[in-house]
Design a protein around this motif. Sequence first.
Motif, PDB file in Angstrom:
ATOM      1  N   ASN B  46      44.386  18.733 -90.906  1.00 20.07           N
ATOM      2  CA  ASN B  46      44.373  20.053 -90.262  1.00 20.07           C
ATOM      3  C   ASN B  46      45.482  20.962 -90.772  1.00 20.07           C
ATOM      4  N   ARG B  47      46.299  20.493 -91.678  1.00 18.09           N
ATOM      5  CA  ARG B  47      47.344  21.363 -92.239  1.00 18.09           C
ATOM      6  C   ARG B  47      46.683  22.585 -92.871  1.00 18.09           C
ATOM      7  N   MET B  54      49.738  22.073-103.269  1.00 19.31           N
ATOM      8  CA  MET B  54      51.016  21.729-102.648  1.00 19.31           C
ATOM      9  C   MET B  54      50.931  20.354-101.995  1.00 19.31           C
ATOM     10  N   CYS B  55      49.805  20.087-101.354  1.00 19.52           N
ATOM     11  CA  CYS B  55      49.613  18.802-100.678  1.00 19.52           C
ATOM     12  C   CYS B  55      49.598  17.672-101.704  1.00 19.52           C
ATOM     13  N   LEU B  59      52.199  14.550-101.797  1.00 23.59           N
ATOM     14  CA  LEU B  59      51.792  13.141-101.773  1.00 23.59           C
ATOM     15  C   LEU B  59      52.332  12.414-103.009  1.00 23.59           C
ATOM     16  N   ALA B  60      52.295  13.103-104.153  1.00 26.48           N
ATOM     17  CA  ALA B  60      52.810  12.492-105.389  1.00 26.48           C
ATOM     18  C   ALA B  60      54.304  12.200-105.245  1.00 26.48           C
ATOM     19  N   ARG B  61      55.047  13.157-104.638  1.00 27.87           N
ATOM     20  CA  ARG B  61      56.492  12.951-104.431  1.00 27.87           C
ATOM     21  C   ARG B  61      56.762  11.754-103.530  1.00 27.87           C
ATOM     22  N   GLY B  98      51.367  28.990 -98.483  1.00 27.07           N
ATOM     23  CA  GLY B  98      50.330  28.079 -98.988  1.00 27.07           C
ATOM     24  C   GLY B  98      48.919  28.525 -98.647  1.00 27.07           C
ATOM     25  N   LEU B  99      48.762  29.087 -97.458  1.00 24.53           N
ATOM     26  CA  LEU B  99      47.426  29.549 -97.058  1.00 24.53           C
ATOM     27  C   LEU B  99      46.987  30.731 -97.917  1.00 24.53           C
TER      28      LEU B  99
END
Lengths: 277, 277
Positions: B46-47, B54-55, B59-61, B98-99
């Motif tokens: 729901n972000r 960016m997500c 997640l990669a980080r 981001g949106l």
Amino acid sequence: MQLQDVNGFVIDLDGTVYRGGEVIEGVTQTIEKLRSLGKRIVFLSNRGNISKKMCYNQLARMGLGVQLDEIILSSTVSAAYIKEHYEEAAVWVLGDEGLRDELREVGVTLAEYPECADWLLITLHESLTYKDLNEAFRAAYHGARIMATNADKMFPSAEGLSIDVAGMIGAIVAATGREVELVIGKPSQLMADAAIGALGIPVEQCLIIGDSLESDIQLGKKAGMMTALVLTGNLTREAAELSELKPDWVWDSLAALQKILATNEEAEGREADGSKQ
Amino acid sequence: MQLQDVNGFVIDLDGTVYRGGEVIEGVTQTIEKLRSLGKRIVFLSNRGNISKKMCYNQLARMGLGVQLDEIILSSTVSAAYIKEHYEEAAVWVLGDEGLRDELREVGVTLAEYPECADWLLITLHESLTYKDLNEAFRAAYHGARIMATNADKMFPSAEGLSIDVAGMIGAIVAATGREVELVIGKPSQLMADAAIGALGIPVEQCLIIGDSLESDIQLGKKAGMMTALVLTGNLTREAAELSELKPDWVWDSLAALQKILATNEEAEGREADGSKQ
């Protein structure tokens, strides 16, 4: 009752005395006129994010000379209320620094952490950040009871209508599911009592003048004052006439009062002359 | 249905895969296990204040390798929805950058001034200021219809529970008296359709796994998926059992799935061995 029988004037500030940082035309003269007639005046505002001193300085910068004890804000009344009823309480503030000043002034304890607060006190926060909102959220989420200095939805700012305390309240209520237990500002009896107390005049001889039906006129009606609506805020005469709250007078501006008082004086003068003949 | 018959996994992110910026213990291995079994996966969050890219980078980080097209956020679905249904609309965003990235990505027009917006799209705004709130207020006050990426009340952040989109929505709704017309995020069918579409697997063979009864489990029930609740968010097993929404499984963590799959494999292995004898 005639206007000349009114001895105590309760005058709203935003939208009545000034608008967007400038005193409304003719208002300074009206207030001088009231003073010259020996009338008692208090300025009663729902502003909760500034202290009495800040308000005094703002009015002085606009060129309006008032006494510090002629100013009653919802921040002032909130601070006095908490001091009287919850002397031991630790308060977390969501709002601008002025409210904290007002709380400190009367010796209310400010909570060190949101989680430790007994009360969350919400007011307009014109320098709001997400961090501020989140801290207030944490206070309410951890059990602080919620009080608001006022619940106005919008106010006329220099950039037009701007979001007011209702926005800050709405954010916390929606995210926590908690309720606001007490709203201090107009049209509450707490504000009426503070105004009447400061005037020291029987309520029947008091007139409230403001630009809002919901806060100013409603307070006046509930408390038993005369009421005058001015149209220098967001209301048109048509909207005012459609409302169920019928003010005793509707004036284009507070400046209209000066003319009415002058006309009355003239009429009295003529009567006095007449009686001499 | 048995777990081994599930072919599509719809996995929530916040509170399910990670919490407070760290991947939850055992989750990486569980996801590797699912991949090794040839299962299809989408991450459905729901972000709404971050873009898919960016997500992906976040997640990669955290050390979690996923494909960009395995990520479905409410920002992604909002952007696609507006593009499909209101292609000509100018959108004002109350929320993080981001949106806006996600809207630009699909060619949605961003309104130049709040007063010109057809839609006000609200999401979490972790860098919110009063100015942002006021601009959104002006958009809604001047007639922009209101849509929200999601309506979550709070989310687990590194500092504990933090105020979520519901706060931003509550502020605008309370100050304007306007209503939110559409909430894109879970548990909406729009999110379910996006997930099922990306998986390309019949809904009956899909399992949604998340930490929220209201968004994850409810979406699964409405859409006809299997459902598994994990207790790595804010729910206790007791609270989960008291709810009317009965998930098919309740696991302490997503890591539990790996063990169940391993046990199932072992049992299958024994059966296979047995059938050989």
